[in-house]
Design a protein around this motif. Structure first.
Motif, PDB file in Angstrom:
ATOM      1  N   LEU A  23       0.829  -1.201   0.000  1.00 54.44           N
ATOM      2  CA  LEU A  23       0.000   0.000   0.000  1.00 54.44           C
ATOM      3  C   LEU A  23       0.858   1.244   0.000  1.00 54.44           C
ATOM      4  CD1 LEU A  23      -3.039   0.628   0.121  1.00 54.44           C
ATOM      5  CD2 LEU A  23      -2.483  -1.784   0.444  1.00 54.44           C
TER       6      LEU A  23
ATOM      7  N   SER B 291       1.211   4.069  -3.005  1.00 58.61           N
ATOM      8  CA  SER B 291       0.951   5.484  -2.754  1.00 58.61           C
ATOM      9  C   SER B 291       2.060   6.339  -3.311  1.00 58.61           C
ATOM     10  CB  SER B 291       0.832   5.737  -1.246  1.00 58.61           C
ATOM     11  OG  SER B 291      -0.261   5.029  -0.740  1.00 58.61           O
TER      12      SER B 291
ATOM     13  N   GLU C 205      -3.572   2.257   9.879  1.00 61.05           N
ATOM     14  CA  GLU C 205      -3.257   1.756   8.553  1.00 61.05           C
ATOM     15  C   GLU C 205      -4.166   2.404   7.495  1.00 61.05           C
ATOM     16  OE1 GLU C 205      -0.680  -0.082   7.822  1.00 61.05           O
ATOM     17  OE2 GLU C 205      -0.037  -0.377   9.902  1.00 61.05           O
ATOM     18  N   HIS C 206      -3.911   2.076   6.233  1.00 64.18           N
ATOM     19  CA  HIS C 206      -4.602   2.677   5.097  1.00 64.18           C
ATOM     20  C   HIS C 206      -6.114   2.526   5.202  1.00 64.18           C
ATOM     21  CE1 HIS C 206      -4.103  -1.603   4.163  1.00 64.18           C
ATOM     22  NE2 HIS C 206      -5.234  -1.486   3.488  1.00 64.18           N
TER      23      HIS C 206
ATOM     24  N   ASN D 166      -0.331   6.246   6.465  1.00 61.33           N
ATOM     25  CA  ASN D 166       0.111   6.246   5.078  1.00 61.33           C
ATOM     26  C   ASN D 166      -0.069   7.662   4.520  1.00 61.33           C
ATOM     27  OD1 ASN D 166      -0.529   6.001   2.055  1.00 61.33           O
ATOM     28  ND2 ASN D 166       0.359   4.001   2.536  1.00 61.33           N
TER      29      ASN D 166
ATOM     30  N   LEU E 174      -3.063   7.697   2.055  1.00 58.87           N
ATOM     31  CA  LEU E 174      -4.280   7.024   2.508  1.00 58.87           C
ATOM     32  C   LEU E 174      -4.518   7.248   3.995  1.00 58.87           C
ATOM     33  CD1 LEU E 174      -3.784   3.726   0.479  1.00 58.87           C
ATOM     34  CD2 LEU E 174      -5.094   5.756  -0.159  1.00 58.87           C
TER      35      LEU E 174
END
Length: 447
Positions: free
Chosen positions: A15, A19, A170-171, A206, A209
Motif C-alpha cells: 500500500l 501510494s 493503517e490505510h 500512510n 491514505l
C-alpha cells in the motif's frame, strides 16, 4: 502455511509503495486568544516528566530484537527503533520487550519509538482487525481508552511521562465520510487523553491514505491536533519535507518521521533482521537511568537547577538516583549541569556518577517539555523575555515549543510569562498551550 505477520507487513508495504507512485513530488507576533481546547490542547506533564528527541536514521520491525542483536547493530547507521508496545491489533509476540530491555537498549545510546497498534479504520486495514466506530461518541471513548492502554504499557516498560506514543493507523478508503470522521474523532480523543496523562501524541499514517486527511484538519476546532506525524511512503527518499498533501508548515519543528522503505533484510555485526527504514526528527520515548550519589555527605535535591532553589529532600552518600534528563544551571565545582530526577527535583551533576564530570552525559537527554504554538499567524521568537527584545525567528502555528524554563517579562495578552526554548530564544506564553494562561505552569522550572 504463510506467516500471517509477514503477510500483514507485506500488504502494508504494498500500500505504501503504491501510494508513492500515485503522489507527486518572518511573521510578527499575532494577537489571538490562548488555546484551551482543540486544535492545540494543553499537556499536563507531571513532576519528573521530560521529552526526548531523536534526529537520524531508524528502523522498525514487528518483534523487538534481542539485546544481543542491538549490540551487534551498533555497527549500523541506526540509533533508534520502533517497538510495538500495545494494542488489540498488535500481531507479533514481544518476548524481549521488558523494562530491563528498554533500560539496557537506552544505555547503549539507542532511542525507542513506541507504537500502539490498536483499533483500525472501519473502511480499511485488514478484514479481521478490530475497528474504530463510525459513531462519534463511541469513537471518542475508543480513542480515550487507547491512550490509557498505551500509557499503561509505556509505564510498565519504564517509558516516562513526556514520552511520545504513536498510534498506528493503517490505510483506509478516502471517500467514506463516516469512516474519515470516525478515524479523526478517535485520534482527537487519543491526543487529548495522552495530553491529560502527560504524554506526547504521535500518529503513524500512510501519506496518501490517511495523513492528508489529518493534515486537512490541522487547524480545525473540531479535532485535537497530534504533536507529531510519522508517515509511510515507500519511495526510497528519506526527506522530511516536500510531502504531498502535508504542507511543510505543518508539524514543522522536530515533529516528523518517515518510513521510506518497506520490509527487507539488513545485516550488521553478523546479525540479519527484517526491517523497515525510517528517518526521524521527532519526539521519542524518555527513559530514566540509574546513577549513584558520589558525595561524602547527603546530597541536597532542590526544586530547581540552582543552589538558590529550596531544598526538597536529601539523598545519602552512595544511594541510587533515577535521572530523567540534564539541564544547565548554577555552576558547582567543575560543571554547570544539573540532573532532574523522577520526582521532579534537581541535583548538581558534580555529585552524581554520570560519565562526564564537566558536561552532559549521553545517553541522558536535555530537559525539555513540548507544547503546541497557538498563534494562528505564527509566533515571534525573541532574544529575551519581552517584546522589546530583537526578533530571532518564528514558530509556525501548531509547531512544538520545546520549553526549558519560564521567566517573567513584558505582558502580552493575559500573562507576563515568557517561555525559553532549548535554542535560547523566548516566546510569550500567551501563545503556547501550557496549562496556565495567566501564570507559571508546573513542572517547568523558572529560568
Amino acid at each position: 502455511m504463510p506467516n500471517p505477520n509477514l503477510l500483514r507487513r507485506a500488504a502494508r508495504r504494498l500500500l505504501a509503495a503504491s501510494s508513492a507512485l500515485v503522489l507527486g513530488g518572518a511573521t510578527a507576533l499575532v494577537l489571538a486568544p490562548a488555546a484551551s481546547a482543540e486544535p492545540a490542547t494543553p499537556a499536563g506533564y507531571p513532576a519528573g516528566a521530560s521529552a526526548t528527541r531523536y534526529a537520524g536514521l531508524a528502523f522498525d520491525t514487528c518483534t523487538a530484537p534481542a539485546l544481543s542483536t542491538i549490540q551487534a547493530w551498533n555497527a549500523s547507521p541506526y540509533r533508534a527503533l520502533g517497538v510495538y508496545i500495545s494494542g488489540v491489533n498488535r500481531t507479533c509476540a514481544q518476548p524481549q520487550l521488558t523494562a530491563a530491555w528498554v533500560t539496557s537498549v537506552t544505555r547503549l545510546k539507542w532511542r525507542l519509538l513506541p507504537i500502539h497498534k490498536g483499533l483500525q479504520p472501519p473502511c480499511g486495514a485488514r478484514p479481521g482487525d478490530a475497528k474504530i466506530s463510525t459513531t462519534a461518541g463511541s469513537a471518542r471513548t475508543q480513542g480515550t481508552r487507547a491512550a490509557a492502554e498505551a500509557v499503561a504499557a509505556a509505564k510498565a516498560l519504564g517509558m516516562r511521562p513526556g514520552s511520545a506514543l504513536y498510534n498506528d493507523i493503517e490505510h483506509y478508503t478516502q471517500t467514506d465520510a463516516a469512516c474519515r470522521t470516525g478515524v479523526l474523532t478517535y485520534l482527537s480523543a487519543w491526543t487529548k487523553e495522552l495530553h491529560r496523562l502527560g504524554y506526547v501524541s504521535g500518529v503513524y499514517m500512510n501519506l496518501n491514505l490517511g495523513a492528508k486527511q489529518l493534515a486537512d484538519v490541522y487547524t480545525s476546532a473540531s479535532y485535537a491536533r497530534p504533536d507529531a506525524l510519522w508517515i509511510a511512503r515507500y519511495d526510497g527518499a528519506d526527506t522530511l519535507k516536500g510531502w504531498s498533501g502535508v504542507a511543510d508548515a505543518k508539524w514543522p519543528v522536530h515533529q516528523r518521521a518517515k518510513q521510506y522503505r518497506g520490509s527487507h533484510d539488513e545485516t550488521y555485526g553478523g546479525v540479519t533482521v527484517n526491517i523497515d527504514n525510517d528517518r526521524l526528527d521527532a519526539p521519542v520515548a524518555t527513559v530514566a537511568l540509574t546513577y549513584s550519589v558520589t558525595s561524602s555527605t547527603a546530597l541536597k535535591a532542590r526544586s530547581g537547577p540552582s543552589t538558590a532553589h529550596p531544598v526538597v529532600t536529601t539523598h545519602p552518600p552512595g544511594s541510587s538516583l533515577s535521572v530523567v534528563c540534564q539541564t544547565p544551571g548554577l555552576k558547582v565545582s567543575t560543571t554547570s549541569v544539573w540532573d532532574k530526577l523522577t520526582d521532579g527535583t534537581y541535583v548538581s551533576d558534580h555529585y552524581v556518577s554520570t560519565p562526564s564530570a564537566t558536561g552532559y552525559s549521553a545517553p541522558l537527554p536535555r530537559c525539555v517539555l513540548p507544547y503546541q504554538v497557538t498563534a494562528t499567524g505564527g509566533l515571534t521568537e525573541r532574544s529575551g523575555p519581552g517584546t522589546s527584545h530583537a526578533a530571532k525567528g518564528t514558530s509556525p502555528n501548531g509547531a512544538l515549543a520545546w520549553v526549558v524554563c519560564q521567566k517573567s517579562g513584558s505582558k502580552v495578552g493575559t500573562t507576563k510569562i515568557w517561555d525559553r526554548f532549548d535554542n535560547g530564544r523566548y516566546v510569550s506564553d500567551h501563545y503556547v498551550a501550557t496549562p496556565s494562561a495567566t501564570t507559571w505552569s508546573k513542572p517547568l522550572p523558572r529560568c
